[in-house]
Design a protein around this motif. Structure first.
Motif, mmCIF file in Angstrom:
data_model
loop_
_atom_site.group_PDB
_atom_site.id
_atom_site.type_symbol
_atom_site.label_atom_id
_atom_site.label_comp_id
_atom_site.label_asym_id
_atom_site.label_seq_id
_atom_site.Cartn_x
_atom_site.Cartn_y
_atom_site.Cartn_z
ATOM 1 N N TYR B 79 -113.771 62.650 29.263
ATOM 2 C CA TYR B 79 -114.775 63.009 28.261
ATOM 3 C C TYR B 79 -115.100 64.482 28.476
ATOM 4 C CZ TYR B 79 -118.891 62.165 25.269
ATOM 5 O OH TYR B 79 -119.807 62.169 24.235
ATOM 6 N N ASN B 81 -115.294 68.695 27.111
ATOM 7 C CA ASN B 81 -115.301 69.787 26.140
ATOM 8 C C ASN B 81 -114.498 70.930 26.739
ATOM 9 O OD1 ASN B 81 -116.827 68.877 23.953
ATOM 10 N ND2 ASN B 81 -118.755 69.366 24.964
ATOM 11 N N TYR B 83 -112.264 73.446 24.600
ATOM 12 C CA TYR B 83 -111.737 73.678 23.259
ATOM 13 C C TYR B 83 -110.367 74.343 23.263
ATOM 14 C CZ TYR B 83 -116.231 72.248 21.271
ATOM 15 O OH TYR B 83 -117.337 71.531 20.886
ATOM 16 N N LEU B 87 -110.618 69.942 20.104
ATOM 17 C CA LEU B 87 -112.057 69.823 19.887
ATOM 18 C C LEU B 87 -112.597 68.438 20.247
ATOM 19 C CD1 LEU B 87 -112.480 71.734 16.486
ATOM 20 C CD2 LEU B 87 -112.687 72.616 18.804
ATOM 21 N N ASP B 90 -111.579 63.504 23.844
ATOM 22 C CA ASP B 90 -110.432 62.819 24.444
ATOM 23 C C ASP B 90 -109.199 63.724 24.501
ATOM 24 O OD1 ASP B 90 -110.461 62.865 21.654
ATOM 25 O OD2 ASP B 90 -109.181 61.108 21.468
ATOM 26 N N LYS B 93 -107.743 65.857 28.032
ATOM 27 C CA LYS B 93 -107.035 65.042 29.020
ATOM 28 C C LYS B 93 -105.553 64.905 28.665
ATOM 29 C CE LYS B 93 -107.220 60.521 31.180
ATOM 30 N NZ LYS B 93 -108.047 59.318 31.302
ATOM 31 N N CYS B 140 -125.055 68.579 29.279
ATOM 32 C CA CYS B 140 -124.387 69.291 28.192
ATOM 33 C C CYS B 140 -125.412 69.676 27.124
ATOM 34 C CB CYS B 140 -123.304 68.416 27.560
ATOM 35 S SG CYS B 140 -122.447 69.209 26.181
ATOM 36 N N VAL B 141 -125.165 70.780 26.430
ATOM 37 C CA VAL B 141 -126.051 71.231 25.348
ATOM 38 C C VAL B 141 -126.064 70.211 24.202
ATOM 39 C CG1 VAL B 141 -124.363 72.581 24.010
ATOM 40 C CG2 VAL B 141 -126.750 73.346 24.110
ATOM 41 N N GLU B 142 -125.059 69.314 24.170
ATOM 42 C CA GLU B 142 -124.999 68.258 23.148
ATOM 43 C C GLU B 142 -125.865 67.059 23.506
ATOM 44 O OE1 GLU B 142 -120.846 67.407 23.130
ATOM 45 O OE2 GLU B 142 -120.297 69.344 22.266
ATOM 46 N N ASN B 189 -111.170 78.957 16.555
ATOM 47 C CA ASN B 189 -112.379 78.152 16.757
ATOM 48 C C ASN B 189 -113.408 78.911 17.586
ATOM 49 O OD1 ASN B 189 -111.585 75.907 15.308
ATOM 50 N ND2 ASN B 189 -110.539 74.974 17.048
ATOM 51 N N LEU B 190 -112.940 79.615 18.618
ATOM 52 C CA LEU B 190 -113.813 80.458 19.432
ATOM 53 C C LEU B 190 -113.126 81.809 19.605
ATOM 54 C CD1 LEU B 190 -114.982 78.048 22.318
ATOM 55 C CD2 LEU B 190 -116.379 78.876 20.432
ATOM 56 N N TRP B 257 -120.280 81.591 23.508
ATOM 57 C CA TRP B 257 -121.072 80.808 22.557
ATOM 58 C C TRP B 257 -122.186 81.636 21.944
ATOM 59 C CZ3 TRP B 257 -120.001 76.747 19.829
ATOM 60 C CH2 TRP B 257 -119.006 75.879 20.285
ATOM 61 N N MET B 260 -120.542 83.407 19.184
ATOM 62 C CA MET B 260 -120.219 82.435 18.144
ATOM 63 C C MET B 260 -121.428 82.112 17.262
ATOM 64 S SD MET B 260 -117.710 80.423 17.222
ATOM 65 C CE MET B 260 -117.655 79.097 16.024
ATOM 66 N N TYR B 265 -127.192 79.587 20.678
ATOM 67 C CA TYR B 265 -126.820 79.628 22.101
ATOM 68 C C TYR B 265 -127.110 81.013 22.658
ATOM 69 C CZ TYR B 265 -124.247 75.764 20.105
ATOM 70 O OH TYR B 265 -123.916 74.639 19.406
ATOM 71 N N ARG B 279 -130.623 72.314 15.825
ATOM 72 C CA ARG B 279 -130.202 71.131 15.070
ATOM 73 C C ARG B 279 -130.566 69.813 15.739
ATOM 74 N NH1 ARG B 279 -124.285 71.995 14.332
ATOM 75 N NH2 ARG B 279 -124.418 73.842 15.627
#
Lengths: 207, 322
Positions: B79, B81, B83, B87, B90, B93, B140-142, B189-190, B257, B260, B265, B279
């Motif tokens: 699990y 992050n 990138y 994204l 999964d 890995k 995580c920030v999520e 993406n970044l 970030w 971005m 961030y 958000r």
């Protein structure tokens, strides 16, 4: 082949199966004990239900443009028989998504706290509008409201689509390309439909 | 020269499961092969003589799990992050283990230092005196969290080795850049390569850690092999992975970030339940592996490390400096 597909699509049972089966997808990785899903299975189910609501919404939005663009297509006609069923399915997925969100967050606290954030607010507005469309989706409601008013109310579905697309984008840290795959075809079909309509109007004026 | 002695967990290439078989494995087999049960049992004790990159690791008594529930190995490594490798959680890995090499690995230490270095990662570990194990919370920030038993060394040891000049005020750390072999770096993406930074006093804080292992084994590619930053009082995105460069600078680095999405961030990214992400709320967090209906737990100020780090931010408005 196409005739066979038409017959299949005419069957309500077949359409219901098509709508319900993909919703059960999360069972697959969970049964397979996929670690990346088991890490946070609630979130996986939550996202999948929201994804399904968006996909089914995009599908039902293609029905009218398809009928306008291909008026003699039996396939488009068959699809348009199921507008109400598919539309109500959007609400069912959205309701399951919202229920899963409340369960996942362990109560209504987060919802109350985050309702002022555009991410959650757009989702809630979209859900409320969907609910309004669903409760007025029965024949009696159409009769009571009158066709024109009913039609105007149900044009809100385009607002719902916009809100849903934003809500889906706001859920991720990076723009999720899937939003383009889901709603892009609807946008293209709508542009073609509007072009056809304006072409007809100009024709009528010139004649 | 570093003489690498073979550890008991090291296996010859010939016994490695063919990739297609590996993909078809079920979880139970996977766990059995990795001996995760054993590692977990050992962790319950006071020391773990596993290894990381061929170095013995023993638990630092100041950072034992205590009453923290350590997240299982297969969840920590499934699990992610990262990138650069996709994204989806999964994806790293799978994508980070399709031929991308985290060995051999050269690390560069430079900028405003008296002792600039360019050396192999194993040489670096030797120079800083080997590795130890610390169990840290990871937030995580999520709004999800884990508890990870890291192996590695204190970042302050690397700082001491570099011997920064007085004008060095910040430490900037950069991930590798290899778009040819790494699919994510071919997207925009970044802004690649991934870049992070700390104030020098943050880097010298006792908690700042460079991880080279997890559960006593070398850190898997998807977790940031062969070395990554761990700053447990900050959101996970500060933990820059697969570092190739440590740069001591006079000016505050612009971390990836922040570049971005600067309104979402910041540079500090300290875990703070009172300052929401625009958000979503940061007041609570989902514990990875807690199951379906566990709900969320309250997030702690500085992720529970207030005692060690609060003094770094005296007089700083943490709402503005998010």
């Amino acid at each position: 082949m196409i005739a066979f597909l038409e017959n299949l699509l005419r069957s309500k049972a077949f359409v219901v199966t098509l709508l319900v089966l993909p919703g059960l997808w999360p069972a697959v990785p969970i049964v397979q004990q996929d670690a990346s899903v088991l890490a946070d299975p609630g979130k996986y189910i939550l996202h999948h239900l929201g994804f399904m609501a968006c996909v089914v919404l995009a599908i039902v939005l293609t029905f009218t443009p398809l009928r306008v663009l291909f008026p003699s297509s039996k396939l488009a006609q068959a699809l348009n028989r199921h507008r109400r069923l598919v539309g109500v399915t959007v609400l069912v997925y959205a309701a399951l998504h919202l229920t899963m969100y409340v369960i996942y967050e362990g109560g209504f606290g987060t919802l109350m706290n985050d309702i002022s954030k555009p991410f959650i607010l757009t989702g809630m507005i979209a859900f409320t509008l969907l609910l309004a469309l669903a409760v007025t989706s029965f024949d009696a409601a159409i009769r009571a409201m009158g066709g024109k008013r009913w039609k105007n109310l149900h044009r809100l579905v385009y607002v719902i689509a916009g809100l849903a697309a934003y809500h889906q984008i706001a859920a991720e840290k990076i723009f999720p390309l899937q939003v383009v795959w889901i709603f892009g075809p609807v946008v293209i079909l709508e542009i073609l439909r509007i072009r056809k309509r304006t072409a007809k109007k100009t024709e009528a004026i010139q004649a | 020269m570093l003489i690498r002695s073979k550890k008991d967990w090291e296996l010859p290439e010939s016994v490695v499961t063919a990739e297609d078989r590996y993909r078809r494995r079920n979880r139970r087999d996977f766990l059995k092969h990795l001996g995760v049960g054993t590692a977990g049992a050992l962790l319950g004790g006071h020391s773990l003589f596993g290894a990381s990159g061929g170095f013995p690791s023993s638990a630092n008594p100041a950072y034992l799990p205590g009453d923290l529930k350590v997240t299982p190995y297969d969840l920590i490594t499934s699990y992610n992050n990262f990138y650069e490798f996709g994204l989806g959680k999964d994806e790293p890995k799978v994508n980070a283990n399709m031929g991308w090499m985290s060995e051999p690995w050269t690390v560069e230490i430079g900028g405003q230092v008296r002792n600039p270095l360019k050396l192999d990662v194993n040489e670096l570990i030797k120079k800083v005196g080997g590795i130890e194990q610390r169990v840290y919370r990871h937030r995580c920030v999520e709004a999800w969290s884990m508890v990870v038993p890291w192996d590695g060394f204190a970042l302050s040891k690397l700082v001491a080795l570099a011997d920064p000049k007085p004008e060095a005020k910040f430490l900037q750390m950069t991930t590798f850049f290899d778009p040819k072999n790494v699919p994510g770096q071919r997207t925009n993406n970044l802004d690649w390569p991934y870049l992070e930074g700390l104030r020098l006093d943050e880097a010298n804080n006792e908690l700042s850690f460079i991880a080279t292992g997890i559960y006593g084994r070398p850190i898997p590619n998807q977790n940031g092999a062969p070395l990554r930053l761990v700053v447990p009082w900050k959101y996970g995105f500060k933990g820059v992975k697969s570092i190739v460069k440590f740069d001591f600078t006079t000016r505050q680095p612009r971390n990836t970030w922040q570049v971005m999405a600067p309104q979402e961030y910041g540079f500090y990214a300290n875990v703070n339940p009172k300052v929401d992400h625009p958000r979503w709320s940061q007041a609570t967090e989902r514990v990875i592996g807690s199951g379906f209906f566990a709900g969320k737990q309250d997030t702690l100020m500085f992720n529970g490390y207030e005692k060690q780090v609060a003094s770094l931010y005296g007089g700083l408005d943490l709402r503005r400096n998010y």
